[in-house]
Design an enzyme around this catalytic site. Structure first.
Site, short mmCIF file in Angstrom:
data_model
loop_
_atom_site.label_atom_id
_atom_site.label_comp_id
_atom_site.label_asym_id
_atom_site.label_seq_id
_atom_site.Cartn_x
_atom_site.Cartn_y
_atom_site.Cartn_z
N ASP A 78 0.86 -1.19 0.00
CA ASP A 78 0.00 0.00 0.00
C ASP A 78 0.90 1.24 0.00
O ASP A 78 1.87 1.33 0.76
CB ASP A 78 -0.91 -0.01 1.24
N ILE A 79 0.59 2.19 -0.85
CA ILE A 79 1.43 3.38 -1.03
C ILE A 79 1.30 4.38 0.12
O ILE A 79 2.17 5.22 0.32
CB ILE A 79 1.10 4.06 -2.40
N HIS B 168 -6.74 -5.59 2.65
CA HIS B 168 -5.62 -4.96 3.35
C HIS B 168 -5.02 -5.98 4.33
O HIS B 168 -5.75 -6.53 5.16
CB HIS B 168 -6.11 -3.78 4.20
N HIS C 288 -9.91 -5.24 -2.83
CA HIS C 288 -8.57 -5.38 -2.26
C HIS C 288 -8.67 -5.74 -0.79
O HIS C 288 -9.48 -5.17 -0.06
CB HIS C 288 -7.72 -4.12 -2.46
N GLU D 18 -12.26 3.93 -1.32
CA GLU D 18 -11.42 4.80 -2.14
C GLU D 18 -11.20 4.22 -3.54
O GLU D 18 -11.29 4.95 -4.53
CB GLU D 18 -10.08 4.99 -1.43
P1 AMP Z 1 -9.86 1.73 0.40
O1 AMP Z 1 -10.45 1.71 -1.00
O2 AMP Z 1 -10.57 2.68 1.30
O3 AMP Z 1 -9.77 0.34 0.98
O4 AMP Z 1 -8.38 2.28 0.28
C1 AMP Z 1 -7.61 2.11 -0.87
C2 AMP Z 1 -6.17 1.87 -0.48
O5 AMP Z 1 -5.42 1.81 -1.69
C3 AMP Z 1 -5.55 2.96 0.39
O6 AMP Z 1 -4.97 2.34 1.54
C4 AMP Z 1 -4.50 3.60 -0.51
O7 AMP Z 1 -3.36 4.02 0.18
C5 AMP Z 1 -4.19 2.46 -1.47
N1 AMP Z 1 -3.70 2.92 -2.77
C6 AMP Z 1 -4.26 3.84 -3.60
N2 AMP Z 1 -3.52 4.00 -4.71
C7 AMP Z 1 -2.48 3.17 -4.59
C8 AMP Z 1 -1.34 2.88 -5.42
N3 AMP Z 1 -1.15 3.47 -6.61
N4 AMP Z 1 -0.45 1.95 -4.98
C9 AMP Z 1 -0.63 1.33 -3.79
N5 AMP Z 1 -1.67 1.57 -2.97
C10 AMP Z 1 -2.58 2.47 -3.36
#
Ligand code: AMP
Length: 129
Positions: A29-30, A95, A93, A88
């Site tokens: 995760d970034i 975590h 995905h 988001e």
């Molecule tokens: P959520 O959709 O609320 O579960 O969160 C999306 C997750 O994706 C967040 O923790 C972000 O930090 C992560 N994220 C978004 N863009 C990227 C990326 N390009 N590379 C890695 N992680 C990402």
């Protein structure tokens, strides 16, 4: 339009890839809650986890287990927590977060990491897959 995670799968967007097979991908995760925070995704672009067919859902969990066991060996932590949110990015995905207390699962708490720390963490977790 392809999700940001589909662009990671295709290589259009860079990522710190931990593990991959024909159907799933794990990458760091970034914007991590903790060092080693990893996302596991199906390559099939589906928004919500419970819309996955049973086979893909089961295989995603087994894939995540393999990655979580590697994280546990690579990162000092009490255990690896698992969470699914998806508010988001509309692409399923899981975590996987190394945790020592409840706060580590809170998405309010973030750490900052340099590119070399991301690379080091990626390589360490990969070495235990
Ligand atoms: P959520 O959709 O609320 O579960 O969160 C999306 C997750 O994706 C967040 O923790 C972000 O930090 C992560 N994220 C978004 N863009 C990227 C990326 N390009 N590379 C890695 N992680 C990402």
């Amino acid at each position: 339009m392809a999700s940001i995670f589909s662009k990671i799968i295709s290589g259009e967007i860079p990522s710190f890839k931990i593990h991959e097979d024909d159907n799933f991908l794990a990458f760091l995760d970034i914007n991590p809650n903790a060092l080693g925070h990893t996302l596991c995704i199906p390559k099939k672009e589906i928004d919500q986890i419970f819309d996955l067919d049973d086979e893909t859902l089961s295989e995603l969990i087994v894939f995540s287990k393999k990655v979580a066991n590697a994280i546990k060996k690579a990162v000092v932590c009490e255990r690896v927590g698992m969470s699914v949110i998806g508010l988001e990015v509309p692409h399923v995905h899981v975590h996987l977060i190394p945790i020592n207390n409840m706060d580590d699962m809170s998405f309010d708490t973030k750490i900052s990491m340099t590119e070399s720390q991301f690379n080091e963490t990626m390589n360490k977790i990969k070495s235990y897959i």
